[in-house]
Design a protein around this motif. Structure first.
Motif, PDB file in Angstrom:
ATOM      1  N   GLY A 246      62.858  33.535   7.732  1.00 29.91           N
ATOM      2  CA  GLY A 246      61.591  34.494   7.780  1.00 29.91           C
ATOM      3  C   GLY A 246      60.162  33.214   7.951  1.00 29.91           C
ATOM      4  N   GLU A 389      70.566  45.029   0.590  1.00 29.53           N
ATOM      5  CA  GLU A 389      70.843  46.637   0.438  1.00 29.53           C
ATOM      6  C   GLU A 389      71.787  46.917   1.706  1.00 29.53           C
ATOM      7  OE1 GLU A 389      66.703  47.727   1.226  1.00 29.53           O
ATOM      8  OE2 GLU A 389      66.023  47.003  -0.186  1.00 29.53           O
ATOM      9  N   LYS A 392      71.552  49.565   4.165  1.00 29.78           N
ATOM     10  CA  LYS A 392      70.387  49.824   4.992  1.00 29.78           C
ATOM     11  C   LYS A 392      71.156  47.929   6.188  1.00 29.78           C
ATOM     12  CE  LYS A 392      66.284  51.246   2.711  1.00 29.78           C
ATOM     13  NZ  LYS A 392      67.016  52.088   2.271  1.00 29.78           N
ATOM     14  N   ARG A 394      70.715  44.996   5.006  1.00 33.08           N
ATOM     15  CA  ARG A 394      69.624  43.460   5.630  1.00 33.08           C
ATOM     16  C   ARG A 394      69.456  43.465   3.746  1.00 33.08           C
ATOM     17  NH1 ARG A 394      64.074  47.195   4.754  1.00 33.08           N
ATOM     18  NH2 ARG A 394      63.792  48.413   2.592  1.00 33.08           N
ATOM     19  N   LEU A 396      66.758  41.445   1.664  1.00 31.00           N
ATOM     20  CA  LEU A 396      65.173  40.849   1.434  1.00 31.00           C
ATOM     21  C   LEU A 396      65.005  40.430  -0.023  1.00 31.00           C
ATOM     22  CD1 LEU A 396      64.035  45.049   0.738  1.00 31.00           C
ATOM     23  CD2 LEU A 396      63.452  42.951   3.016  1.00 31.00           C
ATOM     24  N   ASP A 398      61.414  39.267  -1.591  1.00 23.19           N
ATOM     25  CA  ASP A 398      59.949  40.186  -2.176  1.00 23.19           C
ATOM     26  C   ASP A 398      59.620  40.050  -3.767  1.00 23.19           C
ATOM     27  OD1 ASP A 398      58.072  41.753  -1.186  1.00 23.19           O
ATOM     28  OD2 ASP A 398      59.531  43.576  -0.952  1.00 23.19           O
ATOM     29  N   PRO A 428      57.142  42.871   3.791  1.00 19.18           N
ATOM     30  CA  PRO A 428      58.355  42.412   2.213  1.00 19.18           C
ATOM     31  C   PRO A 428      57.853  40.546   2.519  1.00 19.18           C
ATOM     32  CG  PRO A 428      59.528  43.347   3.467  1.00 19.18           C
ATOM     33  CD  PRO A 428      58.148  43.688   3.960  1.00 19.18           C
ATOM     34  N   GLU A 431      62.439  39.554   5.121  1.00 20.12           N
ATOM     35  CA  GLU A 431      62.871  40.974   5.423  1.00 20.12           C
ATOM     36  C   GLU A 431      64.120  40.391   6.482  1.00 20.12           C
ATOM     37  OE1 GLU A 431      63.210  45.434   7.059  1.00 20.12           O
ATOM     38  OE2 GLU A 431      61.506  44.135   6.599  1.00 20.12           O
ATOM     39  N   ARG A 432      65.870  40.402   6.652  1.00 16.14           N
ATOM     40  CA  ARG A 432      66.164  40.240   7.239  1.00 16.14           C
ATOM     41  C   ARG A 432      67.968  40.652   8.255  1.00 16.14           C
ATOM     42  NH1 ARG A 432      67.376  34.520   8.164  1.00 16.14           N
ATOM     43  NH2 ARG A 432      68.027  35.683  10.127  1.00 16.14           N
TER      44      ARG A 432
END
Length: 495
Positions: A246, A389, A392, A394, A396, A398, A428, A431-432
């Motif tokens: 990030g 997730e 999705k 991904r 996060l 956060d 966030p 996010e990757r």
């Protein structure tokens, strides 16, 4: 001394890294601003520090390489980023000389050594100045030198800006060539994506079947990004997972021992370490990252096995279920279909701890992951989380409550409930995208935490790093499942 969480005593912070591998040892040169220097002019007068390791785990602090010259010299206001190369028994350290009074404040300089410890600056400095045929004369820095065996010469990549084009999109990578590392000829740019103000800390290498062009972009989410090609000349392509981390793991540079390639960078401080102050250049070093090339050219990052194994002392923990159906069997299972389930982990404190767990989410689970520093007691009013997730694709890192538009923040939360949500540029926080879904549907999560610095390694492919100041020394971990079910296998803390 471990690398993760290191900042030099003789400097205010650790900055841009310049790794070099030679004769069985890793050498990590890096920029360090003066102690107590937080503002730009003073903080820019960096010198070059030096660490050394034989195993990527234990690092020795070496004497500083060299520092700025006298006032008015081409490097009198700072020794900025560069790279090291060996040729015929001599080490050549090309670096950026900074002289803020000059019409061309950034120039390419050189120092040489026979032992990587004592360096002598070249009497020919500055060796390369901006070439006004193609480039602006202000940005001209971060030389990366390598041997191009096919062309039969040395090449240097330089962070630069084109003379013409959209003001905030002129960033490019200039190229200079040399037969002897002394006389250099500047040519047109290797790459100009028309995407950034000025790419920083470029490097070029081959890994697997692909060539990689890596650069850091401060004007677009402050990330280290890469592009891939079948040739070192391009054309350069992007991938779904196109960055190494990030925006809080910056200016990553790498080196190879001939078999593996390791990348190094820093996790920034906030100004004066204030939890709500602005981010500054420089901070503490992150862990080494092993770079791996996938068949399609995607570049992934993993925690080196040596570093993982160095956390050898298992620390006890207890599970304290709070919400959801938590059961023990082959691992810890939680069913939270249709709602949010969580449990606290009462375990070790924040000092140099490693959490290791394999997470297996059930199909159609919205999110699953780790709670880090939950605050507000059993009510889970605020805190941080690492979230996978699966649907999705991904990951996060956060915090909650999440940042809101000022309208809702002021009218709903602040006015009606007396709660003020911090409006951060990170939202966030990290996010990757996942490069791929593990074949067995299991995600190994490794979280390293040392003081306020946190590194999260997920599924041997994605890393999310951040710095969290508003934390305590108390036990502050947990597990969660959101709208679904999951099993947590082989959960352990190690120190």
């Amino acid at each position: 001394m471990k690398l993760f969480g290191y900042a030099p005593e003789r400097g205010a912070a650790a900055g841009d890294t310049m790794p070099f591998y030679y004769n069985g040892a890793w050498h990590l040169f890096f920029s360090q601003p003066p102690v107590g220097a937080w503002e730009y002019v003073e903080r820019a007068r960096v010198s070059t520090a030096h660490l050394k390791s034989d195993d990527l785990v234990t690092w020795d602090v070496m004497p500083d390489a060299f520092g700025p010259g006298a006032h008015g010299d081409c490097d009198g206001d700072g020794i900025w980023t560069g790279s090291v190369i060996e040729h015929e028994g001599k080490f050549h350290f090309f670096y950026t000389g900074y002289n803020r009074q000059s019409a061309s404040p950034q120039t390419i300089c050189k120092a040489t050594s026979t032992d990587l410890a004592t360096w002598e600056k070249s009497g020919a400095n500055p060796m390369i100045s901006p070439d006004s045929r193609w480039y602006e004369t202000v940005d001209w820095r971060d030389p990366f030198v390598y041997r191009d065996d096919e062309a039969g010469c040395f090449k240097m990549l330089i962070s630069a800006r084109l003379k013409d084009g959209p003001q905030f999109r002129r960033g490019c990578i200039a190229v200079a060539t040399s037969d002897d590392l002394e006389a250099w000829e500047v040519g047109p740019p290797l790459a100009s994506s028309m995407l950034t103000h000025c790419p920083e800390c470029p490097e070029l290498f081959k890994l697997g079947d692909w060539w990689y062009l890596v650069e850091s972009r401060y004007s677009e989410r402050m990330q280290t990004v890469y592009r891939v090609a079948k040739s070192p000349e391009g054309p350069w392509e992007s991938r779904k997972l196109d960055s190494l981390d990030g925006r809080r793991f910056y200016a990553a540079k790498s080196a190879s021992d001939g078999e593996r390639r390791m990348s190094f960078a820093w996790i920034p401080f906030r100004k004066h370490h204030g939890p709500k102050r602005s981010w500054v250049w420089g901070g503490e070093l992150g862990s080494p990252r092993e770079l791996m090339s996938l068949p399609d050219g995607t570049l992934i990052s993993r925690l080196p096995q040596e570093v993982d194994a160095s956390y050898a002392e298992e620390a006890p923990h207890t599970l304290r279920p709070m919400l959801g159906d938590w059961t023990r069997g082959e691992g810890v299972h939680c069913d939270a279909t249709g709602f949010y389930g969580y449990a606290f982990l009462d375990g070790p404190d924040r000092d140099d701890v490693h959490l290791d767990v394999i997470i297996e989410p059930a199909p159609h689970t919205e999110a699953v992951g780790i709670l880090i520093e939950p605050r507000g007691g059993d009510h889970l009013d605020s805190g941080y989380s690492l979230s996978i997730e699966p649907m999705k694709g991904r990951v996060l890192f956060d915090r909650w409550p999440a940042a809101m538009d000022p309208l809702w923040d002021s009218l709903v939360l602040k006015e009606r409930h007396g709660i003020e949500v911090s409006q951060e540029i990170d939202s966030p926080l990290v996010e990757r995208p996942l490069a791929f879904t593990p074949d067995d549907g299991r995600y190994r999560v490794q979280i390293l935490r040392n003081g306020s610095a946190i590194e999260c390694f997920v599924a041997g492919q994605v890393v999310a790093s951040f710095r969290v100041y508003d934390i305590s020394n108390t036990d502050a971990w947990g597990l969660f499942v959101q709208e679904g079910a999951a099993t947590f296998h082989d959960l352990k803390f190690r120190k």
